[in-house]
Design a protein around this motif. Sequence first.
Motif, PDB file in Angstrom:
ATOM      1  N   LYS A   1      62.247  84.848 -15.213  1.00  0.00           N
ATOM      2  CA  LYS A   1      62.582  84.684 -16.635  1.00  0.00           C
ATOM      3  C   LYS A   1      64.051  84.329 -16.876  1.00  0.00           C
ATOM      4  CE  LYS A   1      60.801  84.084 -19.693  1.00  0.00           C
ATOM      5  NZ  LYS A   1      60.297  84.281 -21.020  1.00  0.00           N
TER       6      LYS A   1
ATOM      7  N   CYS B   1      65.852  81.305 -18.392  1.00  0.00           N
ATOM      8  CA  CYS B   1      65.385  80.170 -19.193  1.00  0.00           C
ATOM      9  C   CYS B   1      66.361  79.909 -20.336  1.00  0.00           C
ATOM     10  CB  CYS B   1      63.994  80.490 -19.749  1.00  0.00           C
ATOM     11  SG  CYS B   1      63.165  79.044 -20.443  1.00  0.00           S
TER      12      CYS B   1
ATOM     13  N   PHE C   1      65.127  78.939 -23.200  1.00  0.00           N
ATOM     14  CA  PHE C   1      64.310  79.322 -24.356  1.00  0.00           C
ATOM     15  C   PHE C   1      63.843  80.765 -24.161  1.00  0.00           C
ATOM     16  CE2 PHE C   1      62.217  75.031 -25.870  1.00  0.00           C
ATOM     17  CZ  PHE C   1      63.435  74.594 -26.353  1.00  0.00           C
ATOM     18  N   ASP C   2      63.458  81.384 -25.257  1.00  0.00           N
ATOM     19  CA  ASP C   2      62.823  82.705 -25.209  1.00  0.00           C
ATOM     20  C   ASP C   2      61.602  82.629 -26.137  1.00  0.00           C
ATOM     21  OD1 ASP C   2      62.267  85.385 -24.900  1.00  0.00           O
ATOM     22  OD2 ASP C   2      63.822  86.064 -26.293  1.00  0.00           O
ATOM     23  N   CYS C   3      60.622  81.816 -25.729  1.00  0.00           N
ATOM     24  CA  CYS C   3      59.488  81.490 -26.606  1.00  0.00           C
ATOM     25  C   CYS C   3      58.659  82.720 -26.933  1.00  0.00           C
ATOM     26  CB  CYS C   3      58.580  80.460 -25.937  1.00  0.00           C
ATOM     27  SG  CYS C   3      59.433  78.960 -25.456  1.00  0.00           S
TER      28      CYS C   3
ATOM     29  N   PHE D   1      55.638  82.693 -27.362  1.00  0.00           N
ATOM     30  CA  PHE D   1      54.324  82.557 -26.729  1.00  0.00           C
ATOM     31  C   PHE D   1      54.393  82.616 -25.201  1.00  0.00           C
ATOM     32  CE2 PHE D   1      55.933  78.249 -27.652  1.00  0.00           C
ATOM     33  CZ  PHE D   1      55.965  77.700 -26.366  1.00  0.00           C
ATOM     34  N   CYS D   2      55.568  82.904 -24.643  1.00  0.00           N
ATOM     35  CA  CYS D   2      55.703  82.849 -23.188  1.00  0.00           C
ATOM     36  C   CYS D   2      54.764  83.848 -22.504  1.00  0.00           C
ATOM     37  CB  CYS D   2      57.151  83.139 -22.784  1.00  0.00           C
ATOM     38  SG  CYS D   2      57.394  82.886 -21.013  1.00  0.00           S
TER      39      CYS D   2
ATOM     40  N   THR E   1      62.444  86.532 -22.178  1.00  0.00           N
ATOM     41  CA  THR E   1      63.451  85.960 -21.274  1.00  0.00           C
ATOM     42  C   THR E   1      64.498  87.027 -20.938  1.00  0.00           C
ATOM     43  OG1 THR E   1      63.080  83.735 -22.075  1.00  0.00           O
ATOM     44  CG2 THR E   1      65.248  84.168 -21.133  1.00  0.00           C
TER      45      THR E   1
ATOM     46  N   GLY F   1      60.805  80.445 -14.653  1.00  0.00           N
ATOM     47  CA  GLY F   1      61.821  80.088 -15.647  1.00  0.00           C
ATOM     48  C   GLY F   1      61.882  78.588 -15.824  1.00  0.00           C
TER      49      GLY F   1
ATOM     50  N   ASN G   1      60.839  72.669 -20.616  1.00  0.00           N
ATOM     51  CA  ASN G   1      60.791  72.843 -22.074  1.00  0.00           C
ATOM     52  C   ASN G   1      61.547  71.718 -22.785  1.00  0.00           C
ATOM     53  OD1 ASN G   1      63.567  73.535 -21.929  1.00  0.00           O
ATOM     54  ND2 ASN G   1      63.093  75.709 -21.711  1.00  0.00           N
TER      55      ASN G   1
HETATM   56  S1  SF4 Z   1      57.337  79.378 -22.228  1.00  0.00           S
HETATM   57 FE1  SF4 Z   1      58.573  78.268 -20.746  1.00  0.00          FE
HETATM   58  S2  SF4 Z   1      60.289  77.589 -21.968  1.00  0.00           S
HETATM   59 FE2  SF4 Z   1      59.356  79.218 -23.127  1.00  0.00          FE
HETATM   60  S3  SF4 Z   1      60.466  81.080 -22.506  1.00  0.00           S
HETATM   61 FE3  SF4 Z   1      58.652  80.891 -21.186  1.00  0.00          FE
HETATM   62  S4  SF4 Z   1      59.440  79.855 -19.378  1.00  0.00           S
HETATM   63 FE4  SF4 Z   1      60.927  79.504 -21.007  1.00  0.00          FE
END
Ligand code: SF4
Length: 311
Positions: free
Chosen positions: A29, A31, A33-35, A37-38, A43, A82, A110
């Motif tokens: 983790k 990354c 981004f900290d989506c 939906f991850c 993250t 990540g 991403n």
């Molecule tokens: S979905 Fe992908 S881009 Fe988004 S936080 Fe998780 S690893 Fe990062």
Amino acid sequence: MSQKYKHLFGPVPSRRFNRSLGVDLTPFKTCCFDCIFCQLGKTLNLTNTRKEYVSTKEIKYELDDWFEKDGQADYITMAGSGEPTLHTDIGEIISHIKAKSCIPVAVLTNGYLLQNNEVRKSLLKADTVKISLSAWDNSSLQLINRPYDTNFDALVEGEVSFAKEYKGTLWLEVFLMEGINSDPEQVKQIAKYAQQISPNKIQLNTSVRPTAEACAKKVSYEKLKTLSEIFTPNAEIIADFIISETPKFIADENAIYEMLLRRPCTLKQISDVFGMHLNEVAKYTGKLQKDGKIKTIRQYDETYYSASKDF
Ligand code: SF4
């Protein structure tokens, strides 16, 4: 067999690439981004700093060993724990694979770092690059992807620039969540930007696995179907993975544990990727559960098994 490698995993089931050998270029983790939906959770290291997060020499050594001893997969994919473009040598690693094997190389990114010339250049040799866009303006980007430090216009500009320069197959994933970005007017906005990027394929995904935040709810198949028609050409809904043939290696408890550390899977998914009978898989997951190494998560009437070094 994957359990003896630190940076390679699988081949794992992939809805896009069938059996895909994963190459993990970052610590867990890490990354930009900290989506919400991850599927890997929150993250842990939110950064846009590029560096040699894991040793390039070690990755090349493991790849060479795998080519020699196994070497069977439908794809080799830069993905994992990540954002792979954070690794400064991603281009060099892709070139290394291309020099040693005919297996196509994919990069799942991403798209954040495509604002950087060097990153765009390093991905040009990949056969397939999958980028993402699930927001339609700056507020939705901050809500959905929670980036380290970027804005929506810069993200789209980077993706459009890459699409113009790249000669391989470009896929764009749009991750839709009920009540977050699934309103047809919101999707129309996303589709407008997708058209600027003009990828070879647009793929709609939704939360079929456990997500970082509970608010990231699944959109129904029927609704996704209707929303797919907003895109030009129509978007494809990513179907469940299909494994083309039984892999040529035997799983054991460690191999299953290593896979579950990277992604939660159902018994059926573990059975498909390792070519094992469900009863045999259940024997291993039962032992891992008893040892406290994995736990179950219930999501949409499915039981997923997930591992963590912290359990
Ligand atoms: S979905 Fe992908 S881009 Fe988004 S936080 Fe998780 S690893 Fe990062």
